[in-house]
Design an enzyme around this catalytic site. Structure first.
Site, mmCIF file in Angstrom:
data_model
loop_
_atom_site.group_PDB
_atom_site.id
_atom_site.type_symbol
_atom_site.label_atom_id
_atom_site.label_comp_id
_atom_site.label_asym_id
_atom_site.label_seq_id
_atom_site.Cartn_x
_atom_site.Cartn_y
_atom_site.Cartn_z
ATOM 1 N N LYS A 1 0.889 -1.169 0.000
ATOM 2 C CA LYS A 1 0.000 0.000 0.000
ATOM 3 C C LYS A 1 0.922 1.213 0.000
ATOM 4 O O LYS A 1 1.403 1.660 1.040
ATOM 5 C CB LYS A 1 -0.881 -0.011 1.254
ATOM 6 C CG LYS A 1 -2.229 0.657 1.090
ATOM 7 C CD LYS A 1 -2.162 2.119 0.723
ATOM 8 C CE LYS A 1 -1.889 3.006 1.907
ATOM 9 N NZ LYS A 1 -1.648 4.417 1.510
ATOM 10 N N GLU B 1 9.554 1.468 10.989
ATOM 11 C CA GLU B 1 10.582 2.502 10.829
ATOM 12 C C GLU B 1 9.854 3.837 10.879
ATOM 13 O O GLU B 1 9.118 4.194 9.961
ATOM 14 C CB GLU B 1 11.334 2.297 9.515
ATOM 15 C CG GLU B 1 12.052 0.945 9.507
ATOM 16 C CD GLU B 1 12.959 0.703 8.311
ATOM 17 O OE1 GLU B 1 12.910 1.468 7.338
ATOM 18 O OE2 GLU B 1 13.716 -0.283 8.368
ATOM 19 N N CYS C 1 13.679 11.057 6.820
ATOM 20 C CA CYS C 1 13.508 10.738 8.244
ATOM 21 C C CYS C 1 14.805 10.883 9.010
ATOM 22 O O CYS C 1 14.815 11.101 10.211
ATOM 23 C CB CYS C 1 12.977 9.322 8.379
ATOM 24 S SG CYS C 1 14.041 8.112 7.608
ATOM 25 N N GLU D 1 8.860 16.577 15.179
ATOM 26 C CA GLU D 1 9.329 16.371 13.813
ATOM 27 C C GLU D 1 8.534 17.262 12.861
ATOM 28 O O GLU D 1 7.308 17.180 12.805
ATOM 29 C CB GLU D 1 9.148 14.899 13.414
ATOM 30 C CG GLU D 1 9.673 14.598 12.017
ATOM 31 C CD GLU D 1 9.383 13.171 11.582
ATOM 32 O OE1 GLU D 1 8.224 12.735 11.690
ATOM 33 O OE2 GLU D 1 10.317 12.495 11.134
HETATM 34 N N1 LIG Z 1 12.362 5.582 10.135
HETATM 35 C C1 LIG Z 1 12.397 5.560 8.825
HETATM 36 O O1 LIG Z 1 13.097 4.790 8.219
HETATM 37 C C2 LIG Z 1 11.528 6.512 8.037
HETATM 38 C C3 LIG Z 1 11.768 6.661 6.683
HETATM 39 C C4 LIG Z 1 10.987 7.552 5.948
HETATM 40 C C5 LIG Z 1 9.959 8.262 6.558
HETATM 41 N N2 LIG Z 1 9.754 8.104 7.876
HETATM 42 C C6 LIG Z 1 8.693 8.865 8.539
HETATM 43 O O2 LIG Z 1 7.526 8.927 7.726
HETATM 44 C C7 LIG Z 1 6.821 10.120 7.947
HETATM 45 C C8 LIG Z 1 6.467 10.771 6.622
HETATM 46 O O3 LIG Z 1 5.743 9.875 5.836
HETATM 47 P P1 LIG Z 1 4.154 9.897 5.742
HETATM 48 O O4 LIG Z 1 3.632 11.258 6.037
HETATM 49 O O5 LIG Z 1 3.795 9.224 4.463
HETATM 50 O O6 LIG Z 1 3.750 8.947 6.966
HETATM 51 P P2 LIG Z 1 2.298 8.420 7.323
HETATM 52 O O7 LIG Z 1 2.450 7.653 8.577
HETATM 53 O O8 LIG Z 1 1.298 9.501 7.268
HETATM 54 O O9 LIG Z 1 1.922 7.459 6.126
HETATM 55 C C9 LIG Z 1 2.715 6.352 5.767
HETATM 56 C C10 LIG Z 1 1.847 5.308 5.118
HETATM 57 O O10 LIG Z 1 0.912 4.811 6.074
HETATM 58 C C11 LIG Z 1 -0.395 4.863 5.552
HETATM 59 N N3 LIG Z 1 -1.329 5.041 6.659
HETATM 60 C C12 LIG Z 1 -1.684 6.198 7.275
HETATM 61 N N4 LIG Z 1 -2.588 5.947 8.254
HETATM 62 C C13 LIG Z 1 -2.789 4.608 8.266
HETATM 63 C C14 LIG Z 1 -3.615 3.734 9.039
HETATM 64 N N5 LIG Z 1 -4.411 4.200 10.000
HETATM 65 N N6 LIG Z 1 -3.577 2.412 8.777
HETATM 66 C C15 LIG Z 1 -2.772 1.928 7.819
HETATM 67 N N7 LIG Z 1 -1.985 2.699 7.023
HETATM 68 C C16 LIG Z 1 -1.990 4.020 7.254
HETATM 69 C C17 LIG Z 1 -0.360 6.029 4.576
HETATM 70 O O11 LIG Z 1 -1.409 5.943 3.664
HETATM 71 C C18 LIG Z 1 1.008 5.823 3.946
HETATM 72 O O12 LIG Z 1 0.980 4.825 2.961
HETATM 73 C C19 LIG Z 1 7.723 10.950 8.814
HETATM 74 O O13 LIG Z 1 7.298 10.848 10.151
HETATM 75 C C20 LIG Z 1 9.075 10.285 8.671
HETATM 76 O O14 LIG Z 1 9.963 10.479 9.724
HETATM 77 C C21 LIG Z 1 10.502 7.239 8.629
HETATM 78 O O1 LIG Z 2 13.514 9.003 4.916
HETATM 79 C C1 LIG Z 2 14.098 8.054 5.394
HETATM 80 C C2 LIG Z 2 15.152 7.382 4.749
HETATM 81 C C3 LIG Z 2 15.312 6.076 4.965
HETATM 82 C C4 LIG Z 2 16.325 5.379 4.286
HETATM 83 C C5 LIG Z 2 16.360 4.035 4.237
HETATM 84 O O2 LIG Z 2 15.431 3.268 4.742
HETATM 85 C C6 LIG Z 2 17.429 3.360 3.562
HETATM 86 O O3 LIG Z 2 18.385 3.993 3.118
HETATM 87 O O4 LIG Z 2 17.344 2.135 3.473
#
Ligand SMILES: NC(=O)c1ccc[n+]([C@@H]2O[C@H](COP(=O)([O-])OP(=O)(O)OC[C@H]3O[C@@H](n4cnc5c(N)ncnc54)[C@H](O)[C@@H]3O)[C@@H](O)[C@H]2O)c1
Ligand SMILES: O=C/C=C/C=C(\O)C(=O)O
Length: 486
Positions: A178, A254, A288, A390
């Protein structure tokens, strides 16, 4: 107008409900296409196809055969590099100069690295004594976990999705992906590549839609999914973890971060400025791992702030196709509202705005885009939401420190613990500080330097579990011990 469909059981299909939503280009606000929104019926069909495929040719293949197919997937991405690049940049607005170096090559590498890893990995064996003197032999075998639900975000869409799908398939699982509703294109295009590479129908499925009360929730609530791997916000991670608890399904999460950059006076200032510029502003700050909190040792504080300001002001803001541009828009106008609310909060909390703080002037044809200025603040209190939450935008707060202990304490002061970057030419200090930072990943004199064999993930509220190398193997397989009495 382009229609973006689900990819289920080897075919592109629309939603029975006929419901669609808009995919918008954040660089100019123009409509890219209409995306089919999955209901429970489409999610159920995708999960059924994934379940059935475990029993089909995919489930009967040996590791070498699967690895060969996954190499063809990687080669297929590379062969259609320009299409993937175009799709990713349309969805995100990010500069092509960035996506062509990071997003698309990593999309291919994520399949190759894990296919090769699986061919070479060993399992444990223990010989044991028994009272009759004959002994017994224990050996472990790995089996796929089953159907994996993959839920991915919009910031590095192909990179982060394939970071999960690559190892999941290498281990013999099937997946239902998804992708983020903001960025549906590359996951869909990958369906074509999978098919051409000979991945059997049902092994790779994609359902489009939103999170809550839509495809995301339908997938995480589906009882026939064996495990979930998710990258996204911490709050969403909590919701997914709750859903996965029903039926005791495993999760790999993550999540978000509020990462610290720590710059010591004995650093190589050129390297620290170059690295911090990237860690704060690359991908318009939507990484992130980015450093939204920068701590600088007092003797070089003023020089550092002045040089980072000059660096931020030299970024070239522009659309993906502009070869000179290295700074694109945010992913959406909605996300810009959130980022701008923090820009306002910083002012309300008494920050000194070193640079930026608003929306740049853009030419008329880009005026509908989600543009913001790269922004640097100083002078905020440690408890301002701007330095504790964040933002996920192109901004950082720079604060001076006086001692190593203080820097470590500041870095560790939040409930997040994803990544950190330390800048120093003193080797002992680098190791000493790295050892004390509460984070899953610490970079010394670098940032976002990735070896895919290493453990990747967050501590505290930045995640659960590690992926990468053998750690992905741990999550995507069941380890079974066979005990043979001799
Ligand atoms: N730790 C890591 O490796 C990493 C990497 C990249 C991004 N991030 C984090 O992601 C965030 C930004 O991405 P975003 O805004 O797309 O995140 P998000 O949590 O809003 O959405 C991520 C995914 O989850 C889905 N989703 C949202 N609510 C849901 C629910 N209730 N049930 C199931 N699925 C659901 C969304 O449709 C999307 O596909 C930031 O907080 C960032 O730090 C973390
Ligand atoms: O925005 C977050 C970046 C994550 C990076 C990875 O998960 C990766 O490099 O494998």
């Amino acid at each position: 107008m382009k229609e973006i469909k689900h990819f289920i059981n080897g075919a592109f299909v629309g939603s029975a409900s006929g419901r669609t939503f808009e995919d918008v280009n954040p660089a100019d606000g123009q409509l890219i296409g209409h995306v089919h929104e999955a209901g429970r019926a489409e999610v159920d069909a995708a999960v059924k196809a994934a379940r059935a495929a475990l029993k089909g040719p995919w489930g009967k293949m040996n590791v070498a055969e699967r690895a060969e197919i996954l190499h063809r997937v990687a080669d297929g991405i590379t062969a259609r590099f320009d299409e993937f690049l175009q799709a990713e940049c349309l969805d995100t607005g990010k500069p092509k100069s960035l996506a062509s170096h990071i997003d698309i090559p990593r999309g291919a590498a994520n399949f190759k690295v894990f296919a090769d890893l699986l061919k070479n990995v060993a399992n444990e064996a223990f010989e044991m004594a028994t009272p009759d003197g004959a002994g017994a032999l224990n050996y472990a075998v790995r089996r796929p976990k089953g159907v994996i639900g993959v839920i991915s975000p919009w910031n590095l869409p192909l990179l982060l999705m394939t970071w999960k799908v690559g190892p999941a398939l290498a281990c013999g699982n099937t997946v239902v992906v998804k992708p983020s509703e903001e960025t549906p294109l590359t996951a869909t295009l990958l369906g074509e590549v999978m098919q051409a590479a000979g991945v059997p129908a049902g092994v790779y499925n994609v359902v489009h839609g939103f999170g809550g009360d839509s495809a995301g929730a339908f997938l995480t609530e589906h009882p026939d999914v064996d495990a979930y791997t998710f990258t996204g916000e911490t709050g969403t991670g909590e919701v997914i973890m709750r859903a996965a608890a029903k039926g005791v399904r495993q999760v790999s999460l993550e999540l978000g971060g509020k990462n610290a950059g720590i710059v010591f006076a004995d650093c190589d200032l050129d390297k620290a400025i170059e690295g911090t510029l990237r860690s704060a502003f690359a991908n318009c700050g939507q990484v992130c791992l980015g450093t939204e909190r920068v701590f600088v040792e007092r003797p070089i504080f003023d020089a550092f702030v002045a040089r980072l300001k000059a660096g931020a002001e030299s970024l070239v803001i522009g659309p993906p196709d502009d070869a000179s541009s290295n700074f694109g828009p945010l992913v959406s106008l909605k996300h810009r509202e959130k980022v701008l609310s923090y820009y306002q909060q910083a002012v309300d909390d008494g920050a000194t705005v070193v640079t930026g703080g608003g929306v740049p002037d853009m030419p008329a044809h880009l005026a509908g885009g989600a543009w913001v200025q790269p922004t640097i603040w100083t002078g905020l209190a440690d408890d301002s939401p701007v330095v504790t939450e964040e933002i996920f935008g192109p901004c950082c707060h720079i604060r001076p420190f006086d001692t190593e202990e203080e820097a470590i304490e500041l870095a560790n002061s939040l409930p997040y613990g994803l990544a950190s970057a330390i800048w120093t030419e003193n080797g002992s200090r680098a190791h000493r500080v790295a050892g004390q930072i509460e984070a899953g990943i610490v970079w010394v004199n670098s940032w976002f330097l990735r070896d895919l064999r290493t453990a990747f993930g967050g501590s505290k509220q930045s995640g659960i579990g590690r992926e990468g190398g053998v750690h992905s193997l741990e999550f995507y397989t069941e380890l079974k011990n066979v005990c043979v009495k001799l």
